[in-house]
Design a protein around this motif. Structure first.
Motif, PDB file in Angstrom:
ATOM      1  N   ARG A  65      36.891  33.206 -21.339  1.00  0.00           N
ATOM      2  CA  ARG A  65      37.770  33.247 -22.471  1.00  0.00           C
ATOM      3  C   ARG A  65      37.839  32.181 -23.251  1.00  0.00           C
ATOM      4  O   ARG A  65      38.931  31.734 -23.885  1.00  0.00           O
ATOM      5  CB  ARG A  65      39.068  33.990 -22.219  1.00  0.00           C
ATOM      6  CG  ARG A  65      39.913  33.332 -21.246  1.00  0.00           C
ATOM      7  CD  ARG A  65      41.180  33.927 -21.170  1.00  0.00           C
ATOM      8  NE  ARG A  65      41.731  33.425 -20.104  1.00  0.00           N
ATOM      9  CZ  ARG A  65      43.159  33.982 -19.438  1.00  0.00           C
ATOM     10  NH1 ARG A  65      43.694  34.718 -20.453  1.00  0.00           N
ATOM     11  NH2 ARG A  65      43.657  33.660 -18.473  1.00  0.00           N
ATOM     12  N   SER A  66      36.780  30.951 -23.103  1.00  0.00           N
ATOM     13  CA  SER A  66      36.980  29.728 -23.708  1.00  0.00           C
ATOM     14  C   SER A  66      37.007  29.847 -25.233  1.00  0.00           C
ATOM     15  O   SER A  66      36.460  30.798 -25.706  1.00  0.00           O
ATOM     16  CB  SER A  66      36.351  28.703 -23.104  1.00  0.00           C
ATOM     17  OG  SER A  66      34.786  28.746 -23.691  1.00  0.00           O
ATOM     18  N   VAL A 101      25.288  31.643 -19.290  1.00  0.00           N
ATOM     19  CA  VAL A 101      25.695  30.683 -20.040  1.00  0.00           C
ATOM     20  C   VAL A 101      26.062  29.345 -19.177  1.00  0.00           C
ATOM     21  O   VAL A 101      25.723  28.204 -19.716  1.00  0.00           O
ATOM     22  CB  VAL A 101      27.011  30.941 -21.074  1.00  0.00           C
ATOM     23  CG1 VAL A 101      27.368  29.577 -22.000  1.00  0.00           C
ATOM     24  CG2 VAL A 101      26.472  32.072 -21.865  1.00  0.00           C
ATOM     25  N   ILE A 130      26.270  26.373 -16.744  1.00  0.00           N
ATOM     26  CA  ILE A 130      25.588  24.975 -16.571  1.00  0.00           C
ATOM     27  C   ILE A 130      26.283  24.348 -15.733  1.00  0.00           C
ATOM     28  O   ILE A 130      27.313  23.722 -16.142  1.00  0.00           O
ATOM     29  CB  ILE A 130      25.218  24.102 -17.591  1.00  0.00           C
ATOM     30  CG1 ILE A 130      24.320  24.867 -18.865  1.00  0.00           C
ATOM     31  CG2 ILE A 130      24.355  22.932 -17.193  1.00  0.00           C
ATOM     32  CD1 ILE A 130      23.738  23.988 -19.895  1.00  0.00           C
ATOM     33  N   ASN A 131      26.283  24.191 -14.502  1.00  0.00           N
ATOM     34  CA  ASN A 131      27.083  23.607 -13.332  1.00  0.00           C
ATOM     35  C   ASN A 131      26.244  22.620 -12.512  1.00  0.00           C
ATOM     36  O   ASN A 131      25.162  22.866 -12.052  1.00  0.00           O
ATOM     37  CB  ASN A 131      27.787  24.708 -12.345  1.00  0.00           C
ATOM     38  CG  ASN A 131      28.257  26.006 -13.374  1.00  0.00           C
ATOM     39  OD1 ASN A 131      29.251  25.724 -13.890  1.00  0.00           O
ATOM     40  ND2 ASN A 131      27.924  27.116 -13.348  1.00  0.00           N
ATOM     41  N   THR A 158      21.367  26.322 -27.851  1.00  0.00           N
ATOM     42  CA  THR A 158      22.464  25.621 -28.299  1.00  0.00           C
ATOM     43  C   THR A 158      22.290  24.604 -29.435  1.00  0.00           C
ATOM     44  O   THR A 158      22.804  24.203 -30.547  1.00  0.00           O
ATOM     45  CB  THR A 158      23.641  24.928 -27.154  1.00  0.00           C
ATOM     46  OG1 THR A 158      23.676  25.992 -26.423  1.00  0.00           O
ATOM     47  CG2 THR A 158      24.630  24.190 -27.662  1.00  0.00           C
TER      48      THR A 158
HETATM   49  P1  NAD Z   1      35.840  26.675 -19.681  1.00  0.00           P
HETATM   50  O1  NAD Z   1      36.155  26.156 -18.499  1.00  0.00           O
HETATM   51  O2  NAD Z   1      36.432  26.224 -20.805  1.00  0.00           O
HETATM   52  O3  NAD Z   1      36.113  28.329 -19.493  1.00  0.00           O
HETATM   53  C1  NAD Z   1      35.651  29.090 -18.544  1.00  0.00           C
HETATM   54  C2  NAD Z   1      36.520  30.559 -18.467  1.00  0.00           C
HETATM   55  O4  NAD Z   1      35.990  31.213 -17.362  1.00  0.00           O
HETATM   56  C3  NAD Z   1      37.923  30.399 -18.331  1.00  0.00           C
HETATM   57  O5  NAD Z   1      38.324  31.163 -19.729  1.00  0.00           O
HETATM   58  C4  NAD Z   1      38.398  31.240 -17.333  1.00  0.00           C
HETATM   59  O6  NAD Z   1      39.295  31.984 -17.586  1.00  0.00           O
HETATM   60  C5  NAD Z   1      37.203  32.024 -16.912  1.00  0.00           C
HETATM   61  N1  NAD Z   1      37.050  31.857 -15.459  1.00  0.00           N
HETATM   62  C6  NAD Z   1      37.091  30.884 -14.526  1.00  0.00           C
HETATM   63  N2  NAD Z   1      36.821  31.026 -13.355  1.00  0.00           N
HETATM   64  C7  NAD Z   1      36.596  32.597 -13.186  1.00  0.00           C
HETATM   65  C8  NAD Z   1      36.552  33.495 -12.335  1.00  0.00           C
HETATM   66  N3  NAD Z   1      36.444  33.214 -11.001  1.00  0.00           N
HETATM   67  N4  NAD Z   1      36.544  34.651 -12.697  1.00  0.00           N
HETATM   68  C9  NAD Z   1      36.636  35.164 -13.914  1.00  0.00           C
HETATM   69  N5  NAD Z   1      36.722  34.316 -15.041  1.00  0.00           N
HETATM   70  C10 NAD Z   1      36.740  32.895 -14.676  1.00  0.00           C
HETATM   71  O7  NAD Z   1      34.363  26.804 -19.708  1.00  0.00           O
HETATM   72  P2  NAD Z   1      33.138  26.815 -20.675  1.00  0.00           P
HETATM   73  O8  NAD Z   1      33.423  25.749 -21.773  1.00  0.00           O
HETATM   74  O9  NAD Z   1      33.406  28.297 -21.600  1.00  0.00           O
HETATM   75  O10 NAD Z   1      31.821  26.947 -20.180  1.00  0.00           O
HETATM   76  C11 NAD Z   1      31.570  27.855 -19.270  1.00  0.00           C
HETATM   77  C12 NAD Z   1      30.038  27.557 -18.683  1.00  0.00           C
HETATM   78  O11 NAD Z   1      29.008  27.462 -19.682  1.00  0.00           O
HETATM   79  C13 NAD Z   1      29.976  26.129 -17.959  1.00  0.00           C
HETATM   80  O12 NAD Z   1      29.315  26.123 -16.993  1.00  0.00           O
HETATM   81  C14 NAD Z   1      29.773  25.260 -19.038  1.00  0.00           C
HETATM   82  O13 NAD Z   1      28.927  24.065 -18.648  1.00  0.00           O
HETATM   83  C15 NAD Z   1      28.788  26.318 -19.836  1.00  0.00           C
HETATM   84  N6  NAD Z   1      28.470  25.853 -21.123  1.00  0.00           N
HETATM   85  C16 NAD Z   1      27.018  26.005 -21.508  1.00  0.00           C
HETATM   86  C17 NAD Z   1      26.532  25.923 -22.765  1.00  0.00           C
HETATM   87  C18 NAD Z   1      25.167  25.939 -22.924  1.00  0.00           C
HETATM   88  O14 NAD Z   1      24.557  25.137 -24.022  1.00  0.00           O
HETATM   89  N7  NAD Z   1      24.319  26.670 -22.294  1.00  0.00           N
HETATM   90  C19 NAD Z   1      27.481  25.434 -23.765  1.00  0.00           C
HETATM   91  C20 NAD Z   1      28.907  25.341 -23.557  1.00  0.00           C
HETATM   92  C21 NAD Z   1      29.158  25.836 -22.103  1.00  0.00           C
END
Ligand code: NAD
Length: 297
Positions: A165-166, A232, A234-235, A274
């Motif tokens: 929910r980011s 989505v 990327i870790n 992206t």
């Molecule tokens: P963030 O950390 O801001 O948000 C993560 C969300 O996941 C939070 O809302 C949290 O509530 C939820 N969450 C965390 N652990 C959880 C669990 N165990 N069970 C259920 N929900 C859980 O991260 P973000 O910025 O939204 O990014 C998410 C992922 O997407 C990351 O791996 C990031 O690197 C990747 N990302 C990829 C791209 C791309 O271009 N493909 C762009 C942005 C982010």
């Protein structure tokens, strides 16, 4: 047979369309311009910004890059944003996140002219998205929408489950899926870190979007038969490679593939979209600001 989505192919197709739009604009005397601002020494941020600048060059968009010492006060960043807001050759402004801890991210997002906010994070643009009248859709969720369309995944009436929910991925993703119109009309559930029995939700999904940032947390036991799985995540995880790490998604690909009909790999799935959608927003911004119409892909 499971279909593995080729994100590079879809991104290249969109970029070709964006490049055509850029040509249309240039022929009308408007060179689309994107300014990137980096206020960080972080290696990953530097890489992201240079990839964005390189794609600008490839597509006929003029890239302008600004670096600000991370030790500088917030006013240094705000003054630069004000200059870029006032510069008519700049149509899009992207401040690479994260900014240093002494700067409030929300203040940065609010400072950017909403007409130049190609990330789509300014409160005005967030509001428009929620109201179903988006100006700039945030790049990663918009890219997911494009991937679903490219692979003929019907969203209308589908059970869509978004994990995360980011503000940059999870929430805008859910907002796009729930809107009226093409690529929307899904029955959308948002799961997050406080969700009780996550697997019970994800197993019901026709379309499962994983954006939690937890390496390989989604396995076959959490994926319903025939689902479309969009990863989505990327870790970076430690690995015996030259760099000492490798990139993995939020989905355990080999496991989830057993149940999924369609699935994205990491890398090569959502990632390439992206940047393509950032370029899309930049030519859209140039078109809106100049009044020169373009046929966006
Ligand atoms: P963030 O950390 O801001 O948000 C993560 C969300 O996941 C939070 O809302 C949290 O509530 C939820 N969450 C965390 N652990 C959880 C669990 N165990 N069970 C259920 N929900 C859980 O991260 P973000 O910025 O939204 O990014 C998410 C992922 O997407 C990351 O791996 C990031 O690197 C990747 N990302 C990829 C791209 C791309 O271009 N493909 C762009 C942005 C982010």
């Amino acid at each position: 047979m499971t279909t593995v989505i080729d994100g590079n192919e879809t991104a290249e197709r969109i970029e070709a369309g964006v490049s055509t739009c850029a040509t249309t604009l240039r022929e009308a005397g408007v060179t689309p311009g994107l300014a990137t601002v980096l206020m960080s020494d972080d290696g990953a941020s530097e890489t992201y910004v240079s990839m964005k600048q390189q794609t600008c060059e490839e597509l006929g968009i003029r890239g302008y890059h600004h670096e600000i010492d991370p030790e500088e006060p917030a006013s240094a960043l705000f003054d630069r944003i004000d200059e870029l807001n006032a510069d008519p050759s700049i149509h899009g402004i992207l401040v690479q996140m994260p900014v240093p801890d002494h700067i409030d991210k929300a203040d940065v997002l609010k400072r950017i002219d909403p007409m130049k906010d190609v990330d789509g994070f300014h409160p005005e643009n967030v509001g428009r998205l929620v109201a179903g009248n988006a100006r700039f859709k945030p790049c990663t969720p918009h890219g997911v929408q494009k991937l679903l369309a490219a692979y003929d995944v019907e969203t209308e009436g589908a059970e869509a489950v978004v994990v995360g929910r980011s503000d940059i991925v999870g929430k805008p993703m859910a907002n796009l899926l729930v809107q009226y119109g093409e690529g929307g009309n899904a029955t959308t559930t948002v799961c997050h870190s406080r969700t009780d029995d996550l697997a019970a939700h994800t197993r019901e999904a026709d379309i499962l979007v994983a954006a939690a940032g937890v390496p390989e947390m989604i396995d076959a036991s959490m994926v319903g038969e025939g689902a479309t799985v969009i990863d989505v995540g990327i870790n970076r995880v430690d690995a015996d490679t030259e760099k000492g790490y490798e990139l993995v998604g939020d989905v355990d690909f080999e496991s989830a593939k057993q149940n999924a009909d369609i699935i994205t790999p990491v890398p090569g799935g959502v990632g390439p979209l992206t940047i393509a959608m950032l370029m899309y927003n930049t030519v859209k911004a140039a078109s809106l600001q100049s009044g020169v119409p373009v046929d966006l892909p």
